[in-house]
Design a protein around this motif. Structure first.
Motif, PDB file in Angstrom:
ATOM      1  N   ASN A 129     -44.747  -6.192  65.825  1.00 39.99           N
ATOM      2  CA  ASN A 129     -44.116  -6.505  64.549  1.00 39.99           C
ATOM      3  C   ASN A 129     -45.018  -7.230  63.557  1.00 39.99           C
ATOM      4  OD1 ASN A 129     -41.777  -7.129  66.895  1.00 39.99           O
ATOM      5  ND2 ASN A 129     -41.358  -5.497  65.441  1.00 39.99           N
ATOM      6  N   VAL A 130     -46.321  -7.048  63.705  1.00 40.54           N
ATOM      7  CA  VAL A 130     -47.270  -7.636  62.762  1.00 40.54           C
ATOM      8  C   VAL A 130     -48.032  -6.495  62.087  1.00 40.54           C
ATOM      9  CG1 VAL A 130     -49.287  -9.133  62.462  1.00 40.54           C
ATOM     10  CG2 VAL A 130     -47.483  -9.766  64.088  1.00 40.54           C
ATOM     11  N   TYR A 131     -48.106  -6.581  60.766  1.00 41.13           N
ATOM     12  CA  TYR A 131     -48.777  -5.575  59.947  1.00 41.13           C
ATOM     13  C   TYR A 131     -49.778  -6.267  59.044  1.00 41.13           C
ATOM     14  CZ  TYR A 131     -45.080  -2.399  61.381  1.00 41.13           C
ATOM     15  OH  TYR A 131     -44.231  -1.621  62.129  1.00 41.13           O
ATOM     16  N   MET A 132     -50.706  -5.474  58.502  1.00 38.76           N
ATOM     17  CA  MET A 132     -51.620  -5.983  57.492  1.00 38.76           C
ATOM     18  C   MET A 132     -51.688  -4.960  56.359  1.00 38.76           C
ATOM     19  SD  MET A 132     -55.711  -6.828  57.429  1.00 38.76           S
ATOM     20  CE  MET A 132     -55.638  -8.228  58.511  1.00 38.76           C
ATOM     21  N   MET A 133     -51.479  -5.455  55.148  1.00 38.98           N
ATOM     22  CA  MET A 133     -51.693  -4.638  53.970  1.00 38.98           C
ATOM     23  C   MET A 133     -53.141  -4.873  53.551  1.00 38.98           C
ATOM     24  SD  MET A 133     -50.205  -2.420  52.037  1.00 38.98           S
ATOM     25  CE  MET A 133     -48.433  -2.695  52.064  1.00 38.98           C
ATOM     26  N   VAL A 134     -53.913  -3.803  53.486  1.00 40.84           N
ATOM     27  CA  VAL A 134     -55.317  -3.879  53.097  1.00 40.84           C
ATOM     28  C   VAL A 134     -55.435  -3.212  51.727  1.00 40.84           C
ATOM     29  CG1 VAL A 134     -57.677  -3.245  53.700  1.00 40.84           C
ATOM     30  CG2 VAL A 134     -56.031  -3.815  55.517  1.00 40.84           C
ATOM     31  N   ALA A 156     -51.767 -14.098  52.691  1.00 36.59           N
ATOM     32  CA  ALA A 156     -52.695 -13.238  51.950  1.00 36.59           C
ATOM     33  C   ALA A 156     -54.027 -13.941  51.718  1.00 36.59           C
ATOM     34  CB  ALA A 156     -52.084 -12.827  50.626  1.00 36.59           C
ATOM     35  N   LYS A 157     -55.089 -13.207  51.962  1.00 34.69           N
ATOM     36  CA  LYS A 157     -56.449 -13.673  51.687  1.00 34.69           C
ATOM     37  C   LYS A 157     -57.047 -12.741  50.641  1.00 34.69           C
ATOM     38  CE  LYS A 157     -56.668 -16.582  55.292  1.00 34.69           C
ATOM     39  NZ  LYS A 157     -55.454 -17.325  55.280  1.00 34.69           N
ATOM     40  N   VAL A 158     -57.681 -13.332  49.626  1.00 32.89           N
ATOM     41  CA  VAL A 158     -58.269 -12.558  48.536  1.00 32.89           C
ATOM     42  C   VAL A 158     -59.778 -12.754  48.581  1.00 32.89           C
ATOM     43  CG1 VAL A 158     -58.319 -12.231  46.035  1.00 32.89           C
ATOM     44  CG2 VAL A 158     -56.183 -12.918  47.165  1.00 32.89           C
ATOM     45  N   TYR A 159     -60.497 -11.641  48.471  1.00 32.24           N
ATOM     46  CA  TYR A 159     -61.950 -11.658  48.532  1.00 32.24           C
ATOM     47  C   TYR A 159     -62.533 -10.956  47.314  1.00 32.24           C
ATOM     48  CZ  TYR A 159     -60.743 -12.256  53.460  1.00 32.24           C
ATOM     49  OH  TYR A 159     -60.180 -12.687  54.650  1.00 32.24           O
ATOM     50  N   ILE A 181     -51.239 -10.473  55.792  1.00 32.53           N
ATOM     51  CA  ILE A 181     -50.615 -10.386  57.113  1.00 32.53           C
ATOM     52  C   ILE A 181     -49.111 -10.496  56.930  1.00 32.53           C
ATOM     53  CG2 ILE A 181     -50.430 -11.408  59.411  1.00 32.53           C
ATOM     54  CD1 ILE A 181     -53.199 -10.306  58.841  1.00 32.53           C
ATOM     55  N   ILE A 182     -48.389  -9.579  57.571  1.00 29.12           N
ATOM     56  CA  ILE A 182     -46.939  -9.486  57.411  1.00 29.12           C
ATOM     57  C   ILE A 182     -46.284  -9.533  58.788  1.00 29.12           C
ATOM     58  CG2 ILE A 182     -45.057  -8.081  56.482  1.00 29.12           C
ATOM     59  CD1 ILE A 182     -47.279  -6.623  54.792  1.00 29.12           C
ATOM     60  N   HIS A 183     -45.483 -10.567  59.041  1.00 25.86           N
ATOM     61  CA  HIS A 183     -44.731 -10.697  60.296  1.00 25.86           C
ATOM     62  C   HIS A 183     -43.304 -10.213  60.031  1.00 25.86           C
ATOM     63  CE1 HIS A 183     -47.752 -13.129  62.472  1.00 25.86           C
ATOM     64  NE2 HIS A 183     -48.114 -13.447  61.237  1.00 25.86           N
ATOM     65  N   ALA A 215     -50.783   4.501  42.779  1.00 29.57           N
ATOM     66  CA  ALA A 215     -50.805   5.208  41.494  1.00 29.57           C
ATOM     67  C   ALA A 215     -51.312   4.331  40.347  1.00 29.57           C
ATOM     68  CB  ALA A 215     -49.407   5.730  41.169  1.00 29.57           C
ATOM     69  N   GLU A 216     -51.471   3.038  40.567  1.00 25.01           N
ATOM     70  CA  GLU A 216     -51.938   2.148  39.508  1.00 25.01           C
ATOM     71  C   GLU A 216     -53.398   2.456  39.174  1.00 25.01           C
ATOM     72  OE1 GLU A 216     -50.856  -2.064  39.763  1.00 25.01           O
ATOM     73  OE2 GLU A 216     -49.559  -1.499  41.442  1.00 25.01           O
ATOM     74  N   SER A 217     -53.725   2.332  37.900  1.00 21.92           N
ATOM     75  CA  SER A 217     -55.056   2.730  37.442  1.00 21.92           C
ATOM     76  C   SER A 217     -56.186   1.919  38.075  1.00 21.92           C
ATOM     77  CB  SER A 217     -55.143   2.654  35.922  1.00 21.92           C
ATOM     78  OG  SER A 217     -54.988   1.323  35.495  1.00 21.92           O
ATOM     79  N   GLY A 218     -55.990   0.659  38.391  1.00 21.41           N
ATOM     80  CA  GLY A 218     -57.053  -0.164  38.968  1.00 21.41           C
ATOM     81  C   GLY A 218     -57.093  -0.180  40.478  1.00 21.41           C
ATOM     82  N   ASN A 219     -56.231   0.608  41.124  1.00 25.08           N
ATOM     83  CA  ASN A 219     -56.207   0.619  42.589  1.00 25.08           C
ATOM     84  C   ASN A 219     -57.262   1.558  43.154  1.00 25.08           C
ATOM     85  OD1 ASN A 219     -54.836   2.049  45.258  1.00 25.08           O
ATOM     86  ND2 ASN A 219     -54.677  -0.180  45.165  1.00 25.08           N
ATOM     87  N   ILE A 220     -57.970   1.067  44.152  1.00 24.04           N
ATOM     88  CA  ILE A 220     -58.949   1.882  44.882  1.00 24.04           C
ATOM     89  C   ILE A 220     -58.342   2.346  46.201  1.00 24.04           C
ATOM     90  CG2 ILE A 220     -61.210   1.866  46.012  1.00 24.04           C
ATOM     91  CD1 ILE A 220     -61.981  -0.330  43.886  1.00 24.04           C
ATOM     92  N   SER A 221     -57.647   1.430  46.889  1.00 19.20           N
ATOM     93  CA  SER A 221     -57.030   1.754  48.174  1.00 19.20           C
ATOM     94  C   SER A 221     -55.892   0.776  48.442  1.00 19.20           C
ATOM     95  CB  SER A 221     -58.089   1.649  49.284  1.00 19.20           C
ATOM     96  OG  SER A 221     -57.520   1.887  50.544  1.00 19.20           O
ATOM     97  N   TYR A 222     -54.855   1.277  49.118  1.00 19.98           N
ATOM     98  CA  TYR A 222     -53.687   0.446  49.442  1.00 19.98           C
ATOM     99  C   TYR A 222     -53.121   0.983  50.753  1.00 19.98           C
ATOM    100  CZ  TYR A 222     -49.938  -2.740  47.890  1.00 19.98           C
ATOM    101  OH  TYR A 222     -49.070  -3.795  47.747  1.00 19.98           O
ATOM    102  N   GLN A 223     -53.423   0.307  51.864  1.00 14.28           N
ATOM    103  CA  GLN A 223     -53.094   0.819  53.197  1.00 14.28           C
ATOM    104  C   GLN A 223     -52.305  -0.202  54.005  1.00 14.28           C
ATOM    105  OE1 GLN A 223     -54.062   3.911  54.280  1.00 14.28           O
ATOM    106  NE2 GLN A 223     -55.069   4.300  52.328  1.00 14.28           N
ATOM    107  N   LEU A 224     -51.285   0.262  54.699  1.00 10.86           N
ATOM    108  CA  LEU A 224     -50.544  -0.579  55.634  1.00 10.86           C
ATOM    109  C   LEU A 224     -51.036  -0.268  57.040  1.00 10.86           C
ATOM    110  CD1 LEU A 224     -48.235  -2.638  56.064  1.00 10.86           C
ATOM    111  CD2 LEU A 224     -46.721  -0.664  56.434  1.00 10.86           C
ATOM    112  N   MET A 225     -51.466  -1.310  57.753  1.00 11.55           N
ATOM    113  CA  MET A 225     -51.962  -1.168  59.123  1.00 11.55           C
ATOM    114  C   MET A 225     -51.051  -1.933  60.075  1.00 11.55           C
ATOM    115  SD  MET A 225     -54.775   0.422  58.451  1.00 11.55           S
ATOM    116  CE  MET A 225     -55.963   0.656  57.145  1.00 11.55           C
TER     117      MET A 225
END
Length: 98
Positions: free
Chosen positions: A48-53, A88-91, A7-9, A31-41
């Motif tokens: 003014n609140v965003y979430m990087m998923v 940040a929450k990691v699952y 979560i980004i304020h 572009a990183e080899s281990g990345n599956i998805s990287y999205q800003l919502m």
């Protein structure tokens, strides 16, 4: 798979600068080899609140990302744009199939 929700304020006065700055982080992270998805919502209820998923192959991919030049450069500049620290929450995620 590892999922991260950050979560980004953002300071409203710096929002456009933030959006411009984060584009290179998104591009380079995808572009990183281990990345599956990287999205800003953008939050639809809070201004003014965003979430990087993020989705990563494994813990090693996250560690590599966290030490990457593009990530550490963004983190070094983040305080210019944010009104509070990243939350940040990691699952460790496993897909449940029927």
């Amino acid at each position: 798979m590892i999922m991260i929700h950050a979560i980004i304020h953002v300071n409203p006065e710096k929002e456009q600068d933030f959006l411009k700055e984060i584009q290179s982080l998104i591009r380079d992270s995808r572009a990183e080899s281990g990345n599956i998805s990287y999205q800003l919502m953008k939050d639809t209820e809070k201004e003014n609140v965003y979430m990087m998923v993020e989705e990563w192959k494994d813990v090693e991919a996250v560690q590599s990302h966290n030490s990457s030049e593009h990530f550490t450069a963004f983190v070094g500049k983040a305080s210019e744009y944010l009104t509070s620290p990243l939350d940040a929450k990691v699952y460790e995620a496993k897909l449940i199939e029927k």
